[in-house]
Design a protein around this motif. Structure first.
Motif, PDB file in Angstrom:
ATOM      1  N   GLN A 131      13.692  10.113  12.068  1.00 14.08           N
ATOM      2  CA  GLN A 131      13.455  11.040  10.964  1.00 14.08           C
ATOM      3  C   GLN A 131      13.904  12.462  11.314  1.00 14.08           C
ATOM      4  O   GLN A 131      14.435  13.181  10.465  1.00 14.08           O
ATOM      5  N   GLU A 132      13.731  12.859  12.572  1.00 12.02           N
ATOM      6  CA  GLU A 132      14.124  14.202  12.990  1.00 12.02           C
ATOM      7  C   GLU A 132      15.627  14.421  12.784  1.00 12.02           C
ATOM      8  O   GLU A 132      16.052  15.519  12.414  1.00 12.02           O
ATOM      9  N   ASN A 133      16.427  13.394  13.065  1.00 16.64           N
ATOM     10  CA  ASN A 133      17.875  13.506  12.873  1.00 16.64           C
ATOM     11  C   ASN A 133      18.216  13.684  11.395  1.00 16.64           C
ATOM     12  O   ASN A 133      19.062  14.507  11.040  1.00 16.64           O
ATOM     13  N   ILE A 134      17.563  12.903  10.564  1.00 18.46           N
ATOM     14  CA  ILE A 134      17.822  12.986   9.120  1.00 18.46           C
ATOM     15  C   ILE A 134      17.469  14.377   8.601  1.00 18.46           C
ATOM     16  O   ILE A 134      18.244  14.988   7.851  1.00 18.46           O
ATOM     17  N   GLU A 135      16.324  14.886   9.027  1.00 17.51           N
ATOM     18  CA  GLU A 135      15.906  16.216   8.591  1.00 17.51           C
ATOM     19  C   GLU A 135      16.876  17.289   9.079  1.00 17.51           C
ATOM     20  O   GLU A 135      17.203  18.231   8.349  1.00 17.51           O
ATOM     21  N   LYS A 136      17.346  17.139  10.303  1.00 14.66           N
ATOM     22  CA  LYS A 136      18.286  18.111  10.872  1.00 14.66           C
ATOM     23  C   LYS A 136      19.591  18.123  10.077  1.00 14.66           C
ATOM     24  O   LYS A 136      20.095  19.188   9.707  1.00 14.66           O
ATOM     25  N   MET A 137      20.132  16.940   9.791  1.00 12.99           N
ATOM     26  CA  MET A 137      21.378  16.871   9.022  1.00 12.99           C
ATOM     27  C   MET A 137      21.177  17.389   7.600  1.00 12.99           C
ATOM     28  O   MET A 137      22.057  18.059   7.046  1.00 12.99           O
ATOM     29  N   ALA A 138      20.021  17.085   7.013  1.00 14.90           N
ATOM     30  CA  ALA A 138      19.729  17.561   5.650  1.00 14.90           C
ATOM     31  C   ALA A 138      19.676  19.090   5.597  1.00 14.90           C
ATOM     32  O   ALA A 138      19.988  19.688   4.562  1.00 14.90           O
ATOM     33  N   ARG A 139      19.309  19.717   6.735  1.00 13.87           N
ATOM     34  CA  ARG A 139      19.298  21.188   6.810  1.00 13.87           C
ATOM     35  C   ARG A 139      20.688  21.753   7.087  1.00 13.87           C
ATOM     36  O   ARG A 139      20.869  22.961   7.172  1.00 13.87           O
ATOM     37  N   GLY A 140      21.667  20.861   7.292  1.00 16.01           N
ATOM     38  CA  GLY A 140      23.027  21.325   7.562  1.00 16.01           C
ATOM     39  C   GLY A 140      23.309  21.584   9.022  1.00 16.01           C
ATOM     40  O   GLY A 140      24.284  22.252   9.351  1.00 16.01           O
ATOM     41  N   GLU A 141      22.476  21.036   9.913  1.00 15.41           N
ATOM     42  CA  GLU A 141      22.655  21.237  11.353  1.00 15.41           C
ATOM     43  C   GLU A 141      23.326  20.004  11.969  1.00 15.41           C
ATOM     44  O   GLU A 141      22.828  18.887  11.795  1.00 15.41           O
ATOM     45  N   PRO A 142      24.411  20.194  12.698  1.00 17.39           N
ATOM     46  CA  PRO A 142      25.058  19.055  13.365  1.00 17.39           C
ATOM     47  C   PRO A 142      24.154  18.476  14.456  1.00 17.39           C
ATOM     48  O   PRO A 142      23.391  19.205  15.097  1.00 17.39           O
ATOM     49  N   LEU A 143      24.249  17.172  14.657  1.00 19.87           N
ATOM     50  CA  LEU A 143      23.498  16.530  15.731  1.00 19.87           C
ATOM     51  C   LEU A 143      24.174  16.781  17.068  1.00 19.87           C
ATOM     52  O   LEU A 143      25.394  16.871  17.162  1.00 19.87           O
ATOM     53  N   THR A 144      23.366  16.856  18.114  1.00 20.85           N
ATOM     54  CA  THR A 144      23.870  16.980  19.483  1.00 20.85           C
ATOM     55  C   THR A 144      23.916  15.590  20.108  1.00 20.85           C
ATOM     56  O   THR A 144      23.381  14.621  19.553  1.00 20.85           O
ATOM     57  N   ASP A 145      24.522  15.501  21.288  1.00 21.98           N
ATOM     58  CA  ASP A 145      24.502  14.235  22.018  1.00 21.98           C
ATOM     59  C   ASP A 145      23.059  13.778  22.231  1.00 21.98           C
ATOM     60  O   ASP A 145      22.741  12.597  22.060  1.00 21.98           O
ATOM     61  N   GLN A 146      22.189  14.702  22.613  1.00 25.25           N
ATOM     62  CA  GLN A 146      20.788  14.351  22.878  1.00 25.25           C
ATOM     63  C   GLN A 146      20.104  13.803  21.624  1.00 25.25           C
ATOM     64  O   GLN A 146      19.270  12.912  21.714  1.00 25.25           O
ATOM     65  N   ASP A 147      20.455  14.340  20.466  1.00 26.35           N
ATOM     66  CA  ASP A 147      19.910  13.811  19.209  1.00 26.35           C
ATOM     67  C   ASP A 147      20.393  12.388  18.966  1.00 26.35           C
ATOM     68  O   ASP A 147      19.651  11.552  18.443  1.00 26.35           O
ATOM     69  N   ARG A 148      21.626  12.130  19.325  1.00 27.50           N
ATOM     70  CA  ARG A 148      22.236  10.833  18.997  1.00 27.50           C
ATOM     71  C   ARG A 148      21.841   9.712  19.963  1.00 27.50           C
ATOM     72  O   ARG A 148      21.866   8.539  19.581  1.00 27.50           O
ATOM     73  N   PHE A 149      21.524  10.021  21.208  1.00 27.45           N
ATOM     74  CA  PHE A 149      21.286   8.966  22.194  1.00 27.45           C
ATOM     75  C   PHE A 149      20.214   7.954  21.776  1.00 27.45           C
ATOM     76  O   PHE A 149      20.457   6.741  21.849  1.00 27.45           O
ATOM     77  N   PRO A 150      19.027   8.374  21.318  1.00 25.00           N
ATOM     78  CA  PRO A 150      18.031   7.365  20.914  1.00 25.00           C
ATOM     79  C   PRO A 150      18.521   6.483  19.762  1.00 25.00           C
ATOM     80  O   PRO A 150      18.270   5.277  19.727  1.00 25.00           O
ATOM     81  N   TRP A 151      19.247   7.088  18.839  1.00 23.76           N
ATOM     82  CA  TRP A 151      19.811   6.349  17.704  1.00 23.76           C
ATOM     83  C   TRP A 151      20.829   5.324  18.182  1.00 23.76           C
ATOM     84  O   TRP A 151      20.794   4.152  17.776  1.00 23.76           O
TER      85      TRP A 151
ATOM     86  N   SER B 253      32.248  19.523  11.719  1.00 21.04           N
ATOM     87  CA  SER B 253      31.657  19.316  13.057  1.00 21.04           C
ATOM     88  C   SER B 253      31.944  17.910  13.564  1.00 21.04           C
ATOM     89  O   SER B 253      32.106  17.704  14.773  1.00 21.04           O
ATOM     90  N   GLN B 254      32.029  16.932  12.675  1.00 21.00           N
ATOM     91  CA  GLN B 254      32.347  15.577  13.114  1.00 21.00           C
ATOM     92  C   GLN B 254      33.813  15.464  13.530  1.00 21.00           C
ATOM     93  O   GLN B 254      34.125  14.852  14.544  1.00 21.00           O
ATOM     94  N   PHE B 255      34.701  16.058  12.755  1.00 19.35           N
ATOM     95  CA  PHE B 255      36.117  16.048  13.144  1.00 19.35           C
ATOM     96  C   PHE B 255      36.321  16.794  14.466  1.00 19.35           C
ATOM     97  O   PHE B 255      37.167  16.413  15.266  1.00 19.35           O
ATOM     98  N   ASP B 256      35.537  17.842  14.697  1.00 25.64           N
ATOM     99  CA  ASP B 256      35.675  18.627  15.929  1.00 25.64           C
ATOM    100  C   ASP B 256      35.357  17.811  17.182  1.00 25.64           C
ATOM    101  O   ASP B 256      35.954  18.044  18.241  1.00 25.64           O
ATOM    102  N   ILE B 257      34.428  16.884  17.092  1.00 29.61           N
ATOM    103  CA  ILE B 257      34.063  16.102  18.285  1.00 29.61           C
ATOM    104  C   ILE B 257      34.673  14.701  18.295  1.00 29.61           C
ATOM    105  O   ILE B 257      34.532  13.969  19.278  1.00 29.61           O
ATOM    106  N   LEU B 258      35.361  14.319  17.221  1.00 31.06           N
ATOM    107  CA  LEU B 258      35.939  12.975  17.123  1.00 31.06           C
ATOM    108  C   LEU B 258      36.924  12.714  18.253  1.00 31.06           C
ATOM    109  O   LEU B 258      37.846  13.494  18.491  1.00 31.06           O
ATOM    110  N   GLU B 259      36.708  11.600  18.941  1.00 31.15           N
ATOM    111  CA  GLU B 259      37.636  11.088  19.950  1.00 31.15           C
ATOM    112  C   GLU B 259      38.110   9.737  19.430  1.00 31.15           C
ATOM    113  O   GLU B 259      37.409   8.734  19.579  1.00 31.15           O
ATOM    114  N   PRO B 260      39.266   9.702  18.769  1.00 34.46           N
ATOM    115  CA  PRO B 260      39.726   8.421  18.226  1.00 34.46           C
ATOM    116  C   PRO B 260      39.770   7.353  19.318  1.00 34.46           C
ATOM    117  O   PRO B 260      40.128   7.641  20.458  1.00 34.46           O
TER     118      PRO B 260
END
Length: 178
Positions: free
Chosen positions: A34-54, A139-146
């Motif tokens: 839920q924290e990730n969803i709320e963060k994205m809804a506020r317009g904040e990009p997720l960090t690696d640390q946010d993504r790891f549990p997901w 922000s997603q295009f900025d970190i994208l590694e095809p």
């Protein structure tokens, strides 16, 4: 076989192939804390640390499907090589003693939905009811590694029609049976 449908938000992961193959489908967005969803809804990009549990939750889904011998589809942005490694190998990848890169899994393929920023941004502006706002696309295009070829990837151009992309995937599945 497991196909991980990957790409930036708005590229069409959730609508690309879904029911066509008749395989179980897991929408990665449904596994976000839920924290990730709320963060994205506020317009904040997720960090690696946010993504790891997901990503680790999604790894569990993949492992469950693999161990049951089932075919499945999973939608997940999988923007970085590290994220794709976590999907395949779990927490061993983020452990302090982990080595650089582990091998791909022959029964897991990535379907990389590739498209340019302007087209995807246009799609995101038009879509309704999703917590991921178009402002976060850059922000997603900025970190994208095809993904590279050694990652078991089939790249699909999102400018093609859905039926053309499905045909490419069906051909890919047939080629693996040979």
């Amino acid at each position: 076989m497991i196909y991980i449908i990957m790409g930036v938000s708005g590229c069409g992961k959730s609508v690309c192939l879904l029911i066509v193959l008749g395989w179980p489908f897991y929408e990665g967005d449904n596994f976000h804390p839920q924290e990730n969803i709320e963060k994205m809804a506020r317009g904040e990009p997720l960090t690696d640390q946010d993504r790891f549990p997901w990503l680790l939750r999604l790894h569990e889904v993949i492992e469950r499907e693999r161990s049951s011998g089932s075919d499945a589809l999973l939608a997940c942005s999988a923007l970085k090589r590290l994220y794709r490694q976590i999907l395949l190998h779990g927490s061993t990848v983020v452990a302090p003693t982990s080595s650089a890169s582990l091998p791909s899994s022959p029964e897991v393929f990535f379907l990389y939905l590739h498209g340019d920023y302007d087209l995807i941004h246009q799609r995101m502006v038009a879509r309704q009811g999703h917590y991921m706002k178009a402002d976060l696309l850059r922000s997603q295009f900025d970190i994208l590694e095809p993904p590279s070829d050694e990652e078991n990837v089939l790249t699909l151009d999102i400018r093609k029609s859905r039926s053309e992309m499905i045909l490419e995937v069906e051909k890919h599945i047939e080629s693996l049976k040979l």
